[in-house]
Motif scaffolding. Structure first.
Motif, PDB file in Angstrom:
ATOM      1  N   LYS A 111       0.825  -1.199   0.000  1.00  0.00           N
ATOM      2  CA  LYS A 111       0.000   0.000   0.000  1.00  0.00           C
ATOM      3  C   LYS A 111       0.863   1.254   0.000  1.00  0.00           C
ATOM      4  N   SER A 112       2.007   1.204   0.674  1.00  0.00           N
ATOM      5  CA  SER A 112       2.846   2.394   0.790  1.00  0.00           C
ATOM      6  C   SER A 112       3.382   2.842  -0.558  1.00  0.00           C
ATOM      7  N   LEU A 113       3.514   1.915  -1.512  1.00  0.00           N
ATOM      8  CA  LEU A 113       4.000   2.273  -2.837  1.00  0.00           C
ATOM      9  C   LEU A 113       2.871   2.747  -3.748  1.00  0.00           C
ATOM     10  N   GLY A 114       1.639   2.613  -3.275  1.00  0.00           N
ATOM     11  CA  GLY A 114       0.518   3.048  -4.081  1.00  0.00           C
ATOM     12  C   GLY A 114       0.284   2.192  -5.308  1.00  0.00           C
ATOM     13  N   ASN A 115       0.815   0.960  -5.304  1.00  0.00           N
ATOM     14  CA  ASN A 115       0.684   0.125  -6.507  1.00  0.00           C
ATOM     15  C   ASN A 115      -0.063  -1.171  -6.228  1.00  0.00           C
ATOM     16  N   SER A 116      -0.843  -1.189  -5.169  1.00  0.00           N
ATOM     17  CA  SER A 116      -1.560  -2.422  -4.851  1.00  0.00           C
ATOM     18  C   SER A 116      -2.690  -2.659  -5.838  1.00  0.00           C
ATOM     19  N   LEU A 117      -2.932  -3.910  -6.127  1.00  0.00           N
ATOM     20  CA  LEU A 117      -4.011  -4.311  -7.018  1.00  0.00           C
ATOM     21  C   LEU A 117      -5.032  -5.070  -6.179  1.00  0.00           C
ATOM     22  N   LEU A 118      -6.124  -4.434  -5.904  1.00  0.00           N
ATOM     23  CA  LEU A 118      -7.130  -5.025  -5.041  1.00  0.00           C
ATOM     24  C   LEU A 118      -7.941  -6.070  -5.807  1.00  0.00           C
ATOM     25  N   ILE A 119      -8.431  -7.049  -5.076  1.00  0.00           N
ATOM     26  CA  ILE A 119      -9.119  -8.181  -5.703  1.00  0.00           C
ATOM     27  C   ILE A 119     -10.346  -7.742  -6.521  1.00  0.00           C
ATOM     28  N   PRO A 120     -11.227  -6.888  -5.998  1.00  0.00           N
ATOM     29  CA  PRO A 120     -12.381  -6.487  -6.820  1.00  0.00           C
ATOM     30  C   PRO A 120     -11.976  -5.824  -8.132  1.00  0.00           C
ATOM     31  N   ASP A 121     -10.881  -5.052  -8.122  1.00  0.00           N
ATOM     32  CA  ASP A 121     -10.417  -4.414  -9.358  1.00  0.00           C
ATOM     33  C   ASP A 121      -9.988  -5.452 -10.382  1.00  0.00           C
ATOM     34  N   LEU A 122      -9.247  -6.453  -9.937  1.00  0.00           N
ATOM     35  CA  LEU A 122      -8.765  -7.485 -10.858  1.00  0.00           C
ATOM     36  C   LEU A 122      -9.902  -8.317 -11.426  1.00  0.00           C
ATOM     37  N   LEU A 123     -10.944  -8.501 -10.632  1.00  0.00           N
ATOM     38  CA  LEU A 123     -12.066  -9.314 -11.089  1.00  0.00           C
ATOM     39  C   LEU A 123     -12.934  -8.587 -12.106  1.00  0.00           C
ATOM     40  N   GLN A 124     -12.590  -7.347 -12.390  1.00  0.00           N
ATOM     41  CA  GLN A 124     -13.221  -6.662 -13.510  1.00  0.00           C
ATOM     42  C   GLN A 124     -12.572  -7.060 -14.832  1.00  0.00           C
ATOM     43  N   ARG A 125     -11.344  -7.619 -14.748  1.00  0.00           N
ATOM     44  CA  ARG A 125     -10.605  -7.990 -15.967  1.00  0.00           C
ATOM     45  C   ARG A 125     -10.587  -9.486 -16.223  1.00  0.00           C
ATOM     46  N   VAL A 126     -10.551 -10.289 -15.174  1.00  0.00           N
ATOM     47  CA  VAL A 126     -10.559 -11.746 -15.324  1.00  0.00           C
ATOM     48  C   VAL A 126     -11.521 -12.337 -14.299  1.00  0.00           C
ATOM     49  N   VAL A 183     -11.699 -17.671 -11.045  1.00  0.00           N
ATOM     50  CA  VAL A 183     -10.973 -18.921 -11.272  1.00  0.00           C
ATOM     51  C   VAL A 183      -9.711 -18.661 -12.089  1.00  0.00           C
ATOM     52  N   GLU A 184      -9.774 -17.695 -13.001  1.00  0.00           N
ATOM     53  CA  GLU A 184      -8.594 -17.357 -13.801  1.00  0.00           C
ATOM     54  C   GLU A 184      -7.543 -16.654 -12.956  1.00  0.00           C
ATOM     55  N   LEU A 185      -7.981 -15.840 -12.010  1.00  0.00           N
ATOM     56  CA  LEU A 185      -7.040 -15.189 -11.097  1.00  0.00           C
ATOM     57  C   LEU A 185      -6.389 -16.228 -10.184  1.00  0.00           C
ATOM     58  N   ARG A 186      -7.165 -17.205  -9.743  1.00  0.00           N
ATOM     59  CA  ARG A 186      -6.582 -18.282  -8.933  1.00  0.00           C
ATOM     60  C   ARG A 186      -5.529 -19.043  -9.741  1.00  0.00           C
ATOM     61  N   TYR A 187      -5.843 -19.338 -11.005  1.00  0.00           N
ATOM     62  CA  TYR A 187      -4.867 -20.020 -11.861  1.00  0.00           C
ATOM     63  C   TYR A 187      -3.588 -19.197 -11.952  1.00  0.00           C
ATOM     64  N   TYR A 188      -3.714 -17.887 -12.137  1.00  0.00           N
ATOM     65  CA  TYR A 188      -2.549 -17.003 -12.249  1.00  0.00           C
ATOM     66  C   TYR A 188      -1.668 -17.087 -11.000  1.00  0.00           C
ATOM     67  N   LEU A 189      -2.280 -17.157  -9.821  1.00  0.00           N
ATOM     68  CA  LEU A 189      -1.527 -17.176  -8.570  1.00  0.00           C
ATOM     69  C   LEU A 189      -0.985 -18.570  -8.245  1.00  0.00           C
ATOM     70  N   ALA A 190      -1.676 -19.609  -8.698  1.00  0.00           N
ATOM     71  CA  ALA A 190      -1.253 -20.979  -8.373  1.00  0.00           C
ATOM     72  C   ALA A 190      -0.241 -21.536  -9.359  1.00  0.00           C
ATOM     73  N   ALA A 191      -0.197 -20.992 -10.578  1.00  0.00           N
ATOM     74  CA  ALA A 191       0.631 -21.586 -11.625  1.00  0.00           C
ATOM     75  C   ALA A 191       2.134 -21.488 -11.359  1.00  0.00           C
ATOM     76  N   PRO A 192       2.676 -20.359 -10.887  1.00  0.00           N
ATOM     77  CA  PRO A 192       4.112 -20.321 -10.597  1.00  0.00           C
ATOM     78  C   PRO A 192       4.428 -21.157  -9.344  1.00  0.00           C
ATOM     79  N   HIS A 193       5.664 -21.575  -9.209  1.00  0.00           N
ATOM     80  CA  HIS A 193       6.054 -22.270  -7.985  1.00  0.00           C
ATOM     81  C   HIS A 193       5.884 -21.336  -6.796  1.00  0.00           C
TER      82      HIS A 193
END
Length: 463
Positions: free
Chosen positions: A269-284, A287-297
């Motif tokens: 938050k201090s960097l002002g670059n946080s991506l909040l979950i509701p904002d991201l769910l406007q784009r994907v 389940v697709e966001l979960r895939y994005y977070l689970a796919a990398p090690h």
């Protein structure tokens, strides 16, 4: 191969041997609820949800404890800035975290303790430490004496005590015997919440909270303690110190997920670059966001970009497309289908989700080939394998979690679209291609994609 996990404390991959055979106990440092969650916070929840699901699938009876830090310096500062009581901030953001975990398919924890509900356990822990000579009361505060634990302090973070800076966790360091001593309890201050203790009123320090909650629900010695890489020092280092100095074995394995960054900066938050979950769910989709977070090690860092997020969504849609098409051909899927050995080996090797998903995509490719040649027996087997693997990862598109959003309207919409598709089929039979195209264009304009297959037309909502 049995389950092997990377243990931060030994800096090695170790075979998982539980405290109690057949049971696994996991403590995950959950939310400090001074702000709503961004994907950097929720990554940890998704990673450890996959671990929990895999351990359950592997036959363990899992107790999963994910705490809530609902009193903290940051919460108090935010409340003061907004001019509201501290608990308003804590409750508001706790609900936001719970919603985000649920929305991204994280199973509810076995227990989700709040720090403010466990002050008696914290007082008991401090008493034990004082009696053993590892803590002292001073000026209304209680501090952990790092010199009393000097031979062990710093091993998790691979530091030497003589090279450490002051803890910096109090406004006035004069009450400390050593500036590196950390606060277990902070004495009363105007406008702050307080609880009574033998050493005066005050509130708990961050590190004390987790040790008290972990041992209350998982026992004095438990299997796995998890959290983000940024918690290794000072938080987890201090948890180990105070717990083991009090006589508890505490965690036998320490697991840490990597950070999520934007460019070279850690997301915060201090960097002002946080991506909040509701904002991201406007784009994907969730389940697709979960895939994005689970796919990398889980131990790797993620450098967030819009392109990578959309690529992950497209990759998931390829999997989903096969499952949807195959399910139209195979109506009775074997829910007990064995997992491919390569998938098992990947997850047993320190939760290797990239390799596990590579197996999923390979099975999907085989399944698409089988669909094209009309081999129903192969399609049935490959669909069952795919859904079984996706279930372990929390990504099965046919699970209730991901079907809930349209479950009420889906039958109605399906019936209406089918009327249009039937009219289109009749138009094509009489070679009125202009009318058939007009029907398809109308459906497209309404957000419905039509695909012609050997088994007839099928539809889905346009993404």
């Amino acid at each position: 191969m049995s389950l092997h996990l990377y243990d931060t404390s030994t800096r090695a991959i170790r075979e998982f041997v539980p405290v109690e055979a057949g049971r696994a106990s996991i403590y995950l440092c959950g939310a400090t609820v001074q702000a709503p969650p961004h994907i950097g916070h929720i990554r940890s929840g998704v990673n450890f949800d996959v671990l929990r699901r895999w351990m359950t699938r592997s036959g363990y009876d899992v107790t999963f404890c994910r705490n809530v830090t609902d009193i903290d310096d940051k919460i108090i500062r935010v409340a003061a800035a907004e001019g509201v009581p501290w608990f308003v901030i804590a409750e508001r953001n706790q609900r936001a975290f719970s919603w985000a975990y649920d929305t991204l398919g994280c199973l509810p924890p076995t227990v989700e303790p709040r720090a403010t509900g466990h002050v008696p356990e914290m007082i008991t822990l401090m008493q034990r430490l004082i009696e053993r000579g590892h803590a002292y009361a001073s000026g209304g505060d209680v501090y952990f004496n790092v010199q009393s634990y000097a031979s062990e302090y710093g091993k998790l973070s691979n530091q030497k005590l003589e090279n450490m800076r002051a803890a910096g966790d109090t406004d006035d360091e004069s009450c400390k015997r050593d500036p590196r001593d950390f606060a277990l309890w902070k004495g009363e201050k105007p406008g702050e919440p307080t609880w009574p203790t033998p050493w005066g009123p005050g509130r708990p320090g961050w590190h004390l909270e987790c040790s008290a909650m972990a041992t209350k629900y998982l026992g004095s010695t438990f299997d796995i303690h998890g959290g983000g890489l940024d918690l290794i020092f000072p938080h987890h280092e201090n948890e180990i110190a105070q717990s083991q100095a009090a006589g508890d074995g505490f965690a036998r394995y320490w697991m840490h997920n990597g950070m999520l960054k934007i460019g070279a900066e850690k997301m915060s938050k201090s960097l002002g670059n946080s991506l909040l979950i509701p904002d991201l769910l406007q784009r994907v989709r969730a389940v697709e966001l979960r895939y994005y977070l689970a796919a990398p090690h889980y131990r790797s860092s993620i450098d967030f970009s819009e392109e990578a997020l959309l690529e992950a969504a497209a990759a998931y849609q390829r999997i989903e497309g096969f499952v949807t098409r195959a399910a139209e051909v195979i109506h009775d899927v074997d829910a007990d289908a064995p997992l491919p050995q390569a998938f098992v080996d990947a997850l047993d090797d320190d939760l290797g989700t990239p390799q596990a998903l590579a197996v999923v995509h390979e099975v999907v490719r085989e399944g698409n080939v089988a669909l094209a040649r009309g081999d129903k027996e192969a399609v049935a087997r490959l669909l069952a394998e795919t859904q079984t693997m996706l279930d372990v990862l929390g990504l099965d598109p046919r699970s209730q979690q991901w079907r809930t959003g349209d479950s009420g309207l889906r039958p109605v919409v399906d019936a209406l679209v089918q009327v249009a598709l039937d009219q289109r089929a009749l138009a094509r039979q009489r070679k009125d291609y202009a009318a058939a195209d007009a029907i398809r264009d109308g459906l497209t304009a309404a957000g419905i994609t039509v695909e012609d297959t050997p088994h007839g037309a099928r539809w889905e909502l346009t993404r």
